[in-house]
Scaffold this active site. Structure first.
Site, PDB file in Angstrom:
ATOM      1  CE1 TYR A 160      -3.697   2.485   0.544  1.00  0.00           C
ATOM      2  CE2 TYR A 160      -2.416   3.289   2.404  1.00  0.00           C
ATOM      3  CZ  TYR A 160      -3.469   3.433   1.524  1.00  0.00           C
ATOM      4  OH  TYR A 160      -4.285   4.532   1.614  1.00  0.00           O
ATOM      5  CG  ASP A 248       5.680   3.331   1.005  1.00  0.00           C
ATOM      6  OD1 ASP A 248       5.949   3.812   2.130  1.00  0.00           O
ATOM      7  OD2 ASP A 248       4.552   3.391   0.496  1.00  0.00           O
ATOM      8  CE  LYS A 276       1.938   4.335   8.868  1.00  0.00           C
ATOM      9  NZ  LYS A 276       0.611   4.771   9.272  1.00  0.00           N
TER      10      LYS A 276
END
Length: 439
Positions: A160, A248, A276
């Protein structure tokens, strides 16, 4: 599936432990927000029932709107690594807010955070701060296309990279397939140049590929580590055809190590996507890489990217505060905590006769109700989602929160000390016994 029960096999698990305050908020939320939430997984569609509403957190603990306390293993899906409301972060944000929340001008903390990222992440020479992981991934792909002059992007099924159109493509049948739009509202043309392949399989690329984007450690189909040779093979193929390799590391960046997964696996990408942890729980994203690539971004180059709130003073203050706490000893503690949690969960489930695989990769823990680990998305989906749903509710009733979806991972923080983990394992044993009685 009823509103207050989740079914596994022929039995159902009562989920009425959600209190009246959360129920009231849920009814109000359904009236004002699509599906009652601002991010789909929060609606608990994958596990049934309704969500408890968070009221506050402290360290490893979270209290819901009804005052019930839980050990939180979600930790904002990995964004919170020191634990909730860490005083260093809270004080940094308060000081920054008192000075102003947004300026539309450069600030010193933007420079400081970029310098911290560059000093830690092996492949990064320049950094662009943005507002989310989605924005960072979208911008990295645009930059790769602008730098190479090519259009095709390779991604891997089950990885994702945010909800931008071009990366919302999933694999069809066979080893590889041209992208099929993964959401209503995304035209096929938006993913026509997206090629979706199986994780842990090295493709043969050609000179039409601008970039290969991959989670170096897949953490959005459960926890699926890279097999030996996979990331090395991607690096060789990208070099062979002149494509850019994009890692990623929104989840793994500063989570598994100060230098991210790339510092552990020893494979360096051309571009790295982050988020994050670098925002300390506030909205942020970043992407960085080699100087000659990054200098293709506006205003230095022709690839446009902008954001009014990019490098936001509160987010950079929080990020700097968090990174100041993440030294070698902190990561040693996190790894030990993850191992203790993983071993404890596996033991509790096995002792109850529940078939499950608990995977630990550095500081991240995966929980899969299946006979064996998965190596790609197709295998990852061959799990017992109903068993996960039942365990989720049984675990919550014992005072432990995990993500309401079978393809997420568990994020112990630095606040999860040995006594907290022991409590989690005791609760897991009770939840596993409850699950076993219903299978």
């Amino acid at each position: 599936m009823g509103g207050d029960a989740v079914r596994t096999g022929s039995a159902s698990v009562d989920v009425s432990q959600v209190g009246e305050a959360s129920r009231s908020l849920w009814r109000r939320a359904l009236d004002v927000a699509p599906g009652g939430v601002n991010s789909p997984v929060r609606a608990h569609r994958a596990v049934g029932g309704i969500p408890a509403f968070a009221a506050r957190g402290e360290g490893a603990w979270l209290w819901d709107a009804d005052g019930r306390r839980y050990v939180d293993l979600v930790q904002s899906y990995g964004a919170v690594i020191l634990g909730h409301a860490h005083p260093v972060v809270a004080e940094a944000v308060a000081r920054a807010a008192a000075e102003g929340t947004s300026f539309g001008m450069p600030t010193e903390r933007e420079v400081l955070l970029a310098e911290e990222i560059r000093s830690a992440v092996p492949s990064v020479e320049k950094v662009r701060l943005v507002n989310s992981g989605t924005e960072a991934a979208m911008s990295a792909v645009r930059l790769a296309r602008g730098f190479t002059g090519r259009s095709k992007v390779v991604k891997f099924s089950g990885c994702y990279h945010g909800h931008c159109d071009a990366l919302l493509a999933e694999a069809g049948s066979g080893a590889s397939t041209l992208g099929i739009a993964g959401s209503a509202g995304v035209p096929d043309s938006a993913v026509a140049d997206t090629l979706v392949l199986d994780y842990n399989s090295v493709p043969e690329l050609d000179e039409t590929v601008a970039a290969v984007i991959v989670e170096p450690v897949a953490a959005n189909m459960g926890l699926v580590p890279p097999e030996a040779g996979f990331l090395e093979g991607l690096r060789r193929e990208c070099d062979r055809v002149g494509a850019l390799l994009v890692f990623d590391e929104v989840i793994t960046g500063f989570r598994v190590a100060r230098g991210g997964a790339q510092s552990i696996v020893g494979v360096l990408p051309d571009l790295t996507v982050m988020g994050k942890v670098i925002g300390g729980g506030l909205p942020i994203g970043a992407f960085g890489g080699r100087r000659e690539i990054m200098d293709h971004l506006a205003p230095a180059g022709p690839v446009y990217q902008a954001g009014t709130l990019s490098g936001n003073p509160l987010a950079t203050a929080a990020g700097l505060a968090v990174l100041s706490e993440l030294d070698a000893e902190a990561y040693d503690r996190l790894r030990a905590t993850a191992r203790r949690l993983g071993e404890g969960l596996q033991g509790a489930l096995s002792d109850a006769g529940v078939q499950a695989v608990v995977t630990v990769w550095e500081t991240i823990v995966g929980l899969r109700f299946a006979q064996s680990p998965a190596r790609n998305h197709r295998e990852a989906r061959q799990c017992d989602e109903a068993a996960y749903a039942a365990f989720f509710h049984a675990f919550r009733s014992e005072g432990v929160l995990i993500a309401p979806g079978a393809y997420e991972v568990l994020f112990p923080s630095l606040a999860h000390d040995s006594s907290v983990i022991d409590r989690v394992v005791e609760s897991a044993a009770k939840a596993a016994a409850a699950l076993a009685s219903r299978l």
